[in-house]
Enzyme design. Structure first.
Site, PDB file in Angstrom:
ATOM      1  N   TRP A  42      -2.855  -2.686  -1.588  1.00 53.63           N
ATOM      2  CA  TRP A  42      -2.550  -4.111  -1.772  1.00 53.63           C
ATOM      3  C   TRP A  42      -3.348  -4.797  -0.667  1.00 53.63           C
ATOM      4  O   TRP A  42      -3.021  -4.685   0.512  1.00 53.63           O
ATOM      5  CB  TRP A  42      -1.046  -4.360  -1.619  1.00 53.63           C
ATOM      6  CG  TRP A  42      -0.640  -5.762  -1.930  1.00 53.63           C
ATOM      7  CD1 TRP A  42      -0.303  -6.257  -3.149  1.00 53.63           C
ATOM      8  CD2 TRP A  42      -0.524  -6.860  -1.011  1.00 53.63           C
ATOM      9  NE1 TRP A  42       0.009  -7.588  -3.051  1.00 53.63           N
ATOM     10  CE2 TRP A  42      -0.116  -7.981  -1.753  1.00 53.63           C
ATOM     11  CE3 TRP A  42      -0.733  -6.996   0.364  1.00 53.63           C
ATOM     12  CZ2 TRP A  42       0.085  -9.228  -1.170  1.00 53.63           C
ATOM     13  CZ3 TRP A  42      -0.524  -8.239   0.941  1.00 53.63           C
ATOM     14  CH2 TRP A  42      -0.124  -9.340   0.170  1.00 53.63           C
ATOM     15  N   CYS A  63       0.850  -1.183   0.000  1.00 52.69           N
ATOM     16  CA  CYS A  63       0.000   0.000   0.000  1.00 52.69           C
ATOM     17  C   CYS A  63       0.893   1.244   0.000  1.00 52.69           C
ATOM     18  O   CYS A  63       1.938   1.270   0.631  1.00 52.69           O
ATOM     19  CB  CYS A  63      -0.936   0.083   1.203  1.00 52.69           C
ATOM     20  SG  CYS A  63      -2.062  -1.284   1.343  1.00 52.69           S
ATOM     21  N   ASN A  66      -1.387   2.044   5.738  1.00 50.23           N
ATOM     22  CA  ASN A  66      -0.545   0.985   5.177  1.00 50.23           C
ATOM     23  C   ASN A  66      -0.092   0.120   6.344  1.00 50.23           C
ATOM     24  O   ASN A  66       0.541   0.626   7.267  1.00 50.23           O
ATOM     25  CB  ASN A  66       0.660   1.620   4.462  1.00 50.23           C
ATOM     26  CG  ASN A  66       1.732   0.597   4.133  1.00 50.23           C
ATOM     27  OD1 ASN A  66       1.449  -0.583   3.955  1.00 50.23           O
ATOM     28  ND2 ASN A  66       2.970   1.057   4.060  1.00 50.23           N
ATOM     29  N   GLY A  67      -0.433  -1.154   6.310  1.00 45.86           N
ATOM     30  CA  GLY A  67      -0.054  -2.049   7.413  1.00 45.86           C
ATOM     31  C   GLY A  67      -1.221  -2.939   7.771  1.00 45.86           C
ATOM     32  O   GLY A  67      -2.185  -3.064   7.010  1.00 45.86           O
ATOM     33  N   LYS A  86       5.799  -4.278  -4.481  1.00 47.55           N
ATOM     34  CA  LYS A  86       7.247  -4.127  -4.431  1.00 47.55           C
ATOM     35  C   LYS A  86       7.777  -4.205  -3.010  1.00 47.55           C
ATOM     36  O   LYS A  86       8.840  -4.755  -2.757  1.00 47.55           O
ATOM     37  CB  LYS A  86       7.614  -2.779  -5.056  1.00 47.55           C
ATOM     38  CG  LYS A  86       9.088  -2.523  -5.186  1.00 47.55           C
ATOM     39  CD  LYS A  86       9.676  -3.350  -6.289  1.00 47.55           C
ATOM     40  CE  LYS A  86      11.177  -3.213  -6.391  1.00 47.55           C
ATOM     41  NZ  LYS A  86      11.753  -4.369  -7.105  1.00 47.55           N
ATOM     42  N   GLU A 130       6.898 -14.951 -11.329  1.00 48.79           N
ATOM     43  CA  GLU A 130       6.210 -13.758 -10.825  1.00 48.79           C
ATOM     44  C   GLU A 130       5.661 -12.859 -11.915  1.00 48.79           C
ATOM     45  O   GLU A 130       4.647 -12.194 -11.702  1.00 48.79           O
ATOM     46  CB  GLU A 130       7.025 -12.989  -9.780  1.00 48.79           C
ATOM     47  CG  GLU A 130       8.326 -12.428 -10.181  1.00 48.79           C
ATOM     48  CD  GLU A 130       9.034 -11.716  -9.025  1.00 48.79           C
ATOM     49  OE1 GLU A 130       8.409 -11.360  -8.024  1.00 48.79           O
ATOM     50  OE2 GLU A 130      10.245 -11.509  -9.140  1.00 48.79           O
ATOM     51  N   ARG A 165       3.735  -0.202  -5.010  1.00 52.17           N
ATOM     52  CA  ARG A 165       3.527  -0.792  -3.678  1.00 52.17           C
ATOM     53  C   ARG A 165       2.224  -1.585  -3.571  1.00 52.17           C
ATOM     54  O   ARG A 165       1.987  -2.278  -2.594  1.00 52.17           O
ATOM     55  CB  ARG A 165       3.501   0.323  -2.615  1.00 52.17           C
ATOM     56  CG  ARG A 165       4.754   1.156  -2.573  1.00 52.17           C
ATOM     57  CD  ARG A 165       4.627   2.232  -1.526  1.00 52.17           C
ATOM     58  NE  ARG A 165       4.593   1.634  -0.214  1.00 52.17           N
ATOM     59  CZ  ARG A 165       5.659   1.369   0.522  1.00 52.17           C
ATOM     60  NH1 ARG A 165       6.854   1.653   0.072  1.00 52.17           N
ATOM     61  NH2 ARG A 165       5.537   0.821   1.713  1.00 52.17           N
ATOM     62  N   LYS A 189      11.824 -15.199 -11.221  1.00 51.80           N
ATOM     63  CA  LYS A 189      11.516 -14.117 -12.178  1.00 51.80           C
ATOM     64  C   LYS A 189      10.423 -14.560 -13.138  1.00 51.80           C
ATOM     65  O   LYS A 189       9.496 -13.824 -13.408  1.00 51.80           O
ATOM     66  CB  LYS A 189      12.734 -13.753 -13.018  1.00 51.80           C
ATOM     67  CG  LYS A 189      13.789 -12.822 -12.535  1.00 51.80           C
ATOM     68  CD  LYS A 189      13.463 -11.478 -12.035  1.00 51.80           C
ATOM     69  CE  LYS A 189      12.776 -11.475 -10.726  1.00 51.80           C
ATOM     70  NZ  LYS A 189      13.510 -11.313  -9.540  1.00 51.80           N
ATOM     71  N   GLU A 240      16.663 -17.877  -8.759  1.00 54.27           N
ATOM     72  CA  GLU A 240      16.263 -16.509  -9.108  1.00 54.27           C
ATOM     73  C   GLU A 240      15.613 -16.468 -10.494  1.00 54.27           C
ATOM     74  O   GLU A 240      14.601 -15.779 -10.696  1.00 54.27           O
ATOM     75  CB  GLU A 240      17.498 -15.592  -9.031  1.00 54.27           C
ATOM     76  CG  GLU A 240      17.293 -14.154  -9.455  1.00 54.27           C
ATOM     77  CD  GLU A 240      16.221 -13.399  -8.670  1.00 54.27           C
ATOM     78  OE1 GLU A 240      15.734 -13.901  -7.645  1.00 54.27           O
ATOM     79  OE2 GLU A 240      15.858 -12.303  -9.124  1.00 54.27           O
ATOM     80  N   HIS A 267      16.793 -36.997  -7.712  1.00 52.95           N
ATOM     81  CA  HIS A 267      16.106 -37.445  -6.492  1.00 52.95           C
ATOM     82  C   HIS A 267      14.610 -37.142  -6.537  1.00 52.95           C
ATOM     83  O   HIS A 267      13.955 -37.154  -5.498  1.00 52.95           O
ATOM     84  CB  HIS A 267      16.750 -36.796  -5.259  1.00 52.95           C
ATOM     85  CG  HIS A 267      18.193 -37.163  -5.108  1.00 52.95           C
ATOM     86  ND1 HIS A 267      18.609 -38.423  -4.768  1.00 52.95           N
ATOM     87  CD2 HIS A 267      19.319 -36.430  -5.301  1.00 52.95           C
ATOM     88  CE1 HIS A 267      19.934 -38.457  -4.738  1.00 52.95           C
ATOM     89  NE2 HIS A 267      20.387 -37.257  -5.061  1.00 52.95           N
TER      90      HIS A 267
HETATM   91  O1  M6R Z   1      12.749  -5.321  -0.558  1.00 49.64           O
HETATM   92  P1  M6R Z   1      13.220  -6.701  -0.284  1.00 49.64           P
HETATM   93  O2  M6R Z   1      14.486  -7.043  -0.983  1.00 49.64           O
HETATM   94  O3  M6R Z   1      13.312  -7.014   1.169  1.00 49.64           O
HETATM   95  O4  M6R Z   1      12.095  -7.627  -0.897  1.00 49.64           O
HETATM   96  C1  M6R Z   1      12.127  -9.012  -0.749  1.00 49.64           C
HETATM   97  C2  M6R Z   1      11.159  -9.677  -1.696  1.00 49.64           C
HETATM   98  O5  M6R Z   1       9.853  -9.270  -1.433  1.00 49.64           O
HETATM   99  C3  M6R Z   1      11.484  -9.365  -3.161  1.00 49.64           C
HETATM  100  O6  M6R Z   1      12.797  -9.694  -3.480  1.00 49.64           O
HETATM  101  C4  M6R Z   1      10.523 -10.129  -4.088  1.00 49.64           C
HETATM  102  O7  M6R Z   1      10.777 -11.488  -4.025  1.00 49.64           O
HETATM  103  C5  M6R Z   1      10.647  -9.590  -5.512  1.00 49.64           C
HETATM  104  N1  M6R Z   1       9.365  -9.425  -6.099  1.00 49.64           N
HETATM  105  C6  M6R Z   1      11.447 -10.471  -6.384  1.00 49.64           C
HETATM  106  O8  M6R Z   1      11.475 -10.066  -7.703  1.00 49.64           O
END
Ligand code: M6R
Length: 614
Positions: free
Chosen positions: A75, A2, A101-102, A609, A494, A27, A491, A487, A510
């Site tokens: 969010w 948010c 926000n929270g 984010k 997501e 956000r 990517k 990673e 395995h």
């Molecule tokens: O801001 P941060 O690095 O603490 O965020 C951690 C994760 O939320 C963040 O890396 C998330 O996995 C991303 N969307 C990855 O692309």
């Protein structure tokens, strides 16, 4: 998660709020709204489901005249995304409006208690409970808004950044925070509020970072006042916002994600600037050299992080173990915080976070500190909570990352870990001066090698067309390439919503090998390193089961080229630097597959984010 914005001043309130919301949309973006207070003492709340652009369209025919206002992009945590659950929420008498926000953890208890006193609720949100509580206290005690907010917050358990306005007071915004970010911009006769400084960067660089359990009283024509829950006034420290408006624009790219991928030669240059000096003669990470004793005598390092930062941390572990011979553990911050961790005062806890605001990582820091560990932060956002909560640390300096899928922050984090490991190795004498110099001389070349890797763009775009409609993907790597596989898979899932699994290549036999068939492509990260021969066997195992393979290999590779369906050749670097290079084609592959599928890569569904809730 948010984003909240607020404004009081002589400017166009509505326009400032809307442009601020657009900057904070990374956000959360399931709904948006504004509360506008007009000079005549009218409070208008407009809110809609969907993006800020929907809100703008909705408000086009409304009266948006105002002298102050607050706004929100959501969010969802409590209640589905819909118009009704969108913020701002207002009190039953329509006199107060709030953005939040929270999460209010004890909202149900508070809601039940208020219901017993005759309050009615019209949304499913925890936030409505808070504004009703503030109203209730205000009416019962016949007090000022500030007193009611203070008393209400004393009863709240949870995390919040809030801003509250009152229909009958066109000269005041009350804001407060606990465990969620809140920044105030001090302009000339105007004051701004934001979850970060991006909404008002073009208006002022003078910012105040509100601390936990501080309440801000923002009144027209008066200096900002900060008080704690006991009404004790605290000093207002004004910092300088280190941000420019051009960093927040797409700069000709169709998406922030693509811009951020292509920025990496520059962001890596910024990341190493002043840290690898004399063309690679020395490596000097300030946060290490100001804490020599801690790093020299450390017993064990525990790294805590989430998501992409957790993947970078796995590489940090490998780098520190290899170069410094220190035992390193990597924990998901969300697990660490509830795991009753055993920590001693000779342990260092490193918290890694792009945003510097991740709730789980912040909580992990608190636990580590309470157990006596020295806590070191690696963050990107200057002035965010993690750098302020940690004992020391370092920034990755890659500039604002707006795309929800992290790209340049990952390579920046890995680069910082590389420099940290080299700095600590120097202190502990675990690498020779010659070895350090050798690595350092490669580090300065990394930006140009990333540039060279980006030339694969067109080839990857074509390749992506072949795989756009695959329903599952496997990503495999070994050693330094295993976190890269994780990673790469993250990517892809997501932003394209394709199921993808990252695995250490040798683990495949395995279990996951059962999934391999002609419809399950595998991406293998196989640069020339000390496990190369092993991964060649893994490639053969997949091939003999009819799986198709995209391999990331070192330039000039001939063996895997023969076996794989497609190869992407990247420049040769020392093994520990391969992740920074090999992750780049994986970023591009995910980007193009998602684009081919028509997905919104900068704002993927369900994500945000900055994950400021548990
Ligand atoms: O801001 P941060 O690095 O603490 O965020 C951690 C994760 O939320 C963040 O890396 C998330 O996995 C991303 N969307 C990855 O692309």
């Amino acid at each position: 998660m948010c984003g909240i914005v607020g404004y009081i001043g002589h400017g166009n309130v509505y326009d400032i709020l809307i442009s601020g919301l657009k900057r904070l949309e990374y956000r959360g973006y399931d709904s948006a709204g504004v509360a506008l207070v007009a000079e005549s003492g009218q409070l208008n709340v407009f809110k809609t489901m969907g993006k800020v652009s929907n809100l703008e369209a909705y408000c086009a025919q409304k009266d948006t005249q105002a002298v102050l206002g607050i706004a929100h992009t959501r969010w969802a945590t409590h209640g589905e995304p819909c118009d009704n659950n969108a913020h701002p929420h207002f009190s039953e008498d329509g006199k107060l409006a709030i953005v939040h926000n929270g999460t209010i953890e004890n909202y149900q208890i508070l809601k039940d208690a208020l219901a017993e006193h005759g309050c009615n609720f019209y949304t499913e949100t925890d936030t409505e409970v808070l504004v009703q509580l503030i109203e209730y206290i205000k009416v019962q005690n016949n007090c000022e808004l500030i007193d009611a907010v203070r008393e209400a917050l004393k009863q709240v358990v949870g995390a919040y950044a809030i801003a509250v306005v009152e229909r009958d007071n066109p000269d005041q915004i009350i804001a407060a925070r606990k465990s969620s970010p809140l920044v105030i911009g001090i302009g000339d006769g105007e004051t701004f509020l934001g979850s970060d400084g991006t909404p008002f960067v073009e208006y002022t660089k003078n910012v105040v970072y509100v601390k936990d359990e501080e309440i801000a009283i923002i009144r027209r024509g008066e200096p900002l006042k900060l008080v704690d829950f006991n009404n004790k006034e605290s000093k207002v420290n004004v910092d300088q916002l280190q941000l420019s408006i051009s960093q927040l624009e797409k700069g000709g790219y169709p998406h922030f994600m693509l811009k951020e991928i292509f920025e990496q030669p520059m962001t890596l240059t910024d990341c190493i600037r002043g840290r690898v000096v004399n063309g690679g003669e020395h490596v000097m990470l300030n946060g290490v050299f100001t804490n020599i004793d801690k790093f020299k005598n450390v017993n064990r390092i525990i790294i805590v992080a989430c998501g992409t930062s957790w993947h970078a941390s796995l590489l940090g572990k490998q780098l520190i173990q290899d170069m410094c011979q220190i035992a390193v553990e990597v924990e998901y911050a969300s697990e660490f915080r509830y795991s009753n961790p055993v920590i001693t005062d000779r342990d260092i806890v490193i918290a890694v976070s792009q945003s510097g605001e991740t709730a789980d990582t912040l909580a992990a820091i608190q636990i580590a500190k309470s157990k006596g560990a020295f806590v070191f932060g690696i963050s990107n956002v200057v002035g965010s909570s993690i750098p302020r909560e940690t004992d020391s640390g370092t920034y990755i300096h890659v500039g604002p990352e707006i795309g929800v899928a992290s790209t340049k922050a990952f390579t920046g984090q890995v680069m910082v870990f590389t420099m940290l490991a080299l700095s600590v190795a120097k202190l502990r004498g675990t690498l020779t001066e010659e070895q350090i110099k050798d690595f350092a001389s490669y580090i300065v070349r990394v930006p140009e090698l990333v540039e060279e890797t980006l030339a694969l763009d067109e080839k990857i775009r074509h390749l992506s067309l072949i795989y756009t409609y695959a329903r599952n993907f496997m990503y495999l790597g070994r050693g330094y390439s295993y976190p890269v596989a994780l990673e790469g898979a993250l990517k892809l899932k997501e932003i394209s919503y394709i199921h993808a699994e990252g695995y250490p290549a040798a683990e495949m036999k395995h279990g996951p090998i059962a999934l391999i068939d002609s419809e399950m492509p595998t991406v293998i990260i196989a640069p020339k390193d000390h496990l190369y021969d092993k991964i060649v066997s893994n490639v053969q195992q997949i091939k003999s089961r009819g799986g198709s393979i995209i391999a990331i290999v070192t330039k000039g590779d001939t063996v895997i080229k023969e076996l794989a369906d497609h190869v992407l050749e990247v420049p040769e670097v020392p093994e520990c630097l391969t992740p920074i290079i090999t992750s780049v084609p994986l970023q591009l592959l995910s980007y193009y597959i998602a684009i081919n599928k028509g997905k919104n890569v900068d704002m993927p569904r369900n994500l945000a984010k900055s994950v400021t809730v548990e």
